[in-house]
Design an enzyme around this catalytic site. Structure first.
Site: not given
Ligand SMILES: [Zn+2]
Length: 282
Positions: A192, A242, A186, A182-183
């Site tokens: 997100h 999320y 980014h 996930h990071e």
């Molecule tokens: Zn994030």
């Protein structure tokens, strides 16, 4: 892969036309104007028929095609399958949201891992997952000036996109391989998923249930000051999305689907939408 197939098709179509034209010039008996007109007309899936113009998406890019006799016809004689064209009318493929600037040149991310970072397999496994599922390549930094350092942090965090110079992906001991994927998302420029500009079409944000200080994690990226693109439609299975109860202050959902139902968070690996967004970006 589809982009490549399509490019080959398009190139073959263009190249075929060019070589035919030059061939005609070399032959002594040139075809009459009528014959040439007929040649061009023949290169149509349905000569003398025009279908309904439709908007769709192909390889992450918006296109207009004709629907004729149930076929999806692009540029006159290129037939696209339903799978290739996700028509706009509710059949769009899931995608992701990516930052316009801050792309890594040549899809190469240079990186280092701080020696003090525990469980470095989280990083190497996450990198292996990205390399197996995207065109992005990760190379150990030698002298490059723009690069990512994975290091110990108080939580899991990253910048969005390449910011120039050294940047960090911070990983606390609780950050899993999935969190690291996930990071890295980014760092490649993914926002997100719930901050897409078009998210209100798909979700309700229940601001009253968000922990104080974390409201910004639910703000559309444009309102955060970023330029970006929403690819496909919102993907509830995205590793960048999320869950319904993320950052809840009271056990009540912070995000629901439009019908009020809740959904689970996914932090195992890249979804179809994540891959398609990154393919369009890189
Ligand atoms: Zn994030």
């Amino acid at each position: 892969m589809r982009k490549t197939q399509f490019s080959v098709l398009a190139a073959a179509a263009v190249f075929g036309t060019i070589s035919l034209a030059s061939c005609n010039k070399e032959t002594e008996s040139q075809p009459s104007q009528l014959e040439q007109t007929q040649d061009a007309k023949a290169e149509l899936a349905y000569p003398n028929q025009t279908g309904q113009a439709k908007q769709g998406e192909f390889s992450g890019q918006p296109i207009t095609y004709q629907e004729i006799n149930g076929d999806k016809v692009y540029e006159g004689d290129i037939l696209l399958t339903t799978e290739q064209v996700a028509a706009s009318e509710g059949q769009n493929r899931p995608g992701s949201a990516g930052r316009t600037s801050g792309r890594w040149p040549s899809a190469i991310v240079y990186y280092t891992i701080d020696a003090a970072l525990p469980s470095q397999n989280r990083v190497t496994d996450a990198i292996a997952h990205w390399q197996a599922n995207s065109p992005v390549r990760f190379i150990k930094r030698t002298t490059q000036s723009n690069y990512v350092t994975f290091r110990v942090g108080s939580g899991c965090s990253s910048n969005i996109g390449m910011i120039g110079g050294r940047q960090y992906i911070n990983l606390a001991s609780g950050c899993t391989t999935g969190n690291t994927i996930h990071e890295i998302g980014h760092a490649l420029g993914l926002f997100h998923e719930q901050t897409r500009n078009d998210r209100d079409t798909y979700v309700n944000i229940l601001t009253q249930n968000i922990q104080a200080g974390y409201e910004g994690n639910f703000t559309k990226y444009s309102a955060q000051g970023y330029g970006g693109t929403d690819y496909g439609v919102l993907d509830f299975g995205s590793i960048m999305m999320y869950g319904s109860f993320s950052f809840s202050s009271n056990g009540q959902p912070t995000i629901t689907k439009k019908d009020g139902s809740t959904f689970n968070i996914q932090r195992t690996g890249l979804s179809a939408g994540d891959k398609s967004g990154i393919d369009a970006m890189y």
